[in-house]
Write a protein that holds these residues in place. Structure first.
Motif, mmCIF file in Angstrom:
data_model
loop_
_atom_site.group_PDB
_atom_site.id
_atom_site.type_symbol
_atom_site.label_atom_id
_atom_site.label_comp_id
_atom_site.label_asym_id
_atom_site.label_seq_id
_atom_site.Cartn_x
_atom_site.Cartn_y
_atom_site.Cartn_z
ATOM 1 N N TYR A 19 26.902 33.303 41.677
ATOM 2 C CA TYR A 19 27.021 32.784 43.188
ATOM 3 C C TYR A 19 25.850 32.027 43.649
ATOM 4 N N PHE A 34 30.758 32.617 46.204
ATOM 5 C CA PHE A 34 31.410 32.938 44.936
ATOM 6 C C PHE A 34 31.590 31.467 44.179
ATOM 7 N N PHE A 50 33.243 48.507 38.442
ATOM 8 C CA PHE A 50 33.121 46.902 38.151
ATOM 9 C C PHE A 50 32.976 46.168 39.508
ATOM 10 N N GLN A 51 32.717 46.830 40.559
ATOM 11 C CA GLN A 51 32.441 46.259 41.841
ATOM 12 C C GLN A 51 31.147 46.283 42.309
ATOM 13 N N SER A 86 35.852 42.167 49.897
ATOM 14 C CA SER A 86 36.988 41.648 49.066
ATOM 15 C C SER A 86 38.292 42.293 49.167
ATOM 16 N N GLY A 133 40.294 44.215 47.634
ATOM 17 C CA GLY A 133 40.743 45.560 47.344
ATOM 18 C C GLY A 133 39.549 46.034 46.131
ATOM 19 N N THR A 134 40.000 46.820 45.281
ATOM 20 C CA THR A 134 39.158 47.466 44.062
ATOM 21 C C THR A 134 39.401 47.200 42.980
ATOM 22 N N GLY A 135 40.666 46.207 42.841
ATOM 23 C CA GLY A 135 40.837 46.109 41.505
ATOM 24 C C GLY A 135 40.238 44.972 40.680
ATOM 25 N N LEU A 136 40.702 44.487 39.294
ATOM 26 C CA LEU A 136 39.885 43.810 38.435
ATOM 27 C C LEU A 136 40.318 42.295 38.943
ATOM 28 N N SER A 137 41.416 42.190 39.582
ATOM 29 C CA SER A 137 41.824 41.015 40.342
ATOM 30 C C SER A 137 41.198 40.792 41.585
ATOM 31 N N ASP A 138 40.423 41.536 42.061
ATOM 32 C CA ASP A 138 39.974 41.443 43.336
ATOM 33 C C ASP A 138 38.163 41.425 43.439
ATOM 34 N N LEU A 139 37.726 40.790 42.089
ATOM 35 C CA LEU A 139 36.269 41.158 41.954
ATOM 36 C C LEU A 139 35.545 40.157 42.980
ATOM 37 N N GLU A 140 36.029 38.878 43.366
ATOM 38 C CA GLU A 140 35.350 37.941 44.128
ATOM 39 C C GLU A 140 34.816 38.789 45.489
#
Lengths: 115, 115
Positions: free
Chosen positions: A36, A46, A100-101, B94, B96-103
């Motif tokens: 970042y 980001f 992971f968040q 962000s 959501g909470t998934g791996l694709s939503d980490l930004e």
């Protein structure tokens, strides 16, 4: 426990030269890694992330980072620095075990690009 | 502009008082995060909410509490304030909470000064 180290408080580079901002990490599982950038009086923006796959990750504004598992590093790079790249850069890590968040940030590296 | 808004920008209050910081996430984002940035402790994760429910907790003091409302805005309540609570408080969101939503997308922050 997760941790991130940014060994340089400040990096100085001349405009047009390549830049590297260093980051090493420690996690118990597979890492999710982020960069970042923070401009004065602004929130963090980001730049890029590594989740899995190709070790070289490309991000915003021409930045890229290389994931090196054996050296537990995720250095930020740019082939040709701009004066406008001068800012505070943060490396962050998370992993699946702790959530992971749930990002753990380094102390930040100030990048100063001189004209 | 990240699309995350925080109010107020600045807050000056006395020790022992209570304050409320407000955050509106980006349109469509369901997750909200709170961070504290101070000179001595760096950038620290406090707490995460997802769609109204607490999802992850970091180094948040018992004097601090947060909530996320049905319209997805969030508030961070700081009570019995001490001088050491003076810091920049960031909200991020962000999708959501998934791996694709980490930004995570950061707001401009609220600067709290406790005198």
């Amino acid at each position: 426990a997760q941790s991130v180290a940014q060994p340089e408080d400040q990096v100085n580079v001349a405009e047009g030269n390549p830049l590297t901002v260093k980051c090493t990490y420690s996690v118990s599982g597979n890492p999710y890694l982020f960069w970042y950038v923070q401009y004065p009086n602004r929130g963090l923006q980001f730049l890029l992330k590594y989740i899995t796959g190709d070790n070289l990750v490309k991000g915003s504004y021409g930045f890229e980072a290389e994931f090196n598992k054996s050296q537990t590093s995720f250095h930020l790079k740019k082939p040709s620095a701009l004066v406008s790249d001068s800012a505070l850069y943060f490396c962050a890590v998370s992993d699946r075990n702790t959530g992971f968040q749930k990002l753990v940030f380094g102390t930040g590296t100030r990048l100063l690009v001189s004209p | 502009d990240s699309g995350v808004t925080q109010t107020p920008k600045h807050l000056i209050t006395a020790t022992g008082q209570r304050v409320t910081l407000r955050c509106s996430p980006r349109s469509g984002d369901l997750s909200v995060y709170w961070y504290q940035q101070s000179l001595d402790q760096g950038l620290q994760f406090l707490i995460q909410y997802y769609n109204g429910e607490e999802r992850a907790k970091g180094n948040i003091l018992e004097r601090f509490s947060a909530q996320q409302f049905p319209d997805l805005h969030s508030e961070l309540n700081l009570s019995s304030l001490e001088l050491g609570d003076s810091a920049l408080y960031f909200c991020a969101s962000s999708v959501g909470t998934g791996l694709s939503d980490l930004e995570q997308y950061f707001g401009p922050g609220t600067r709290l000064t406790v005198t």
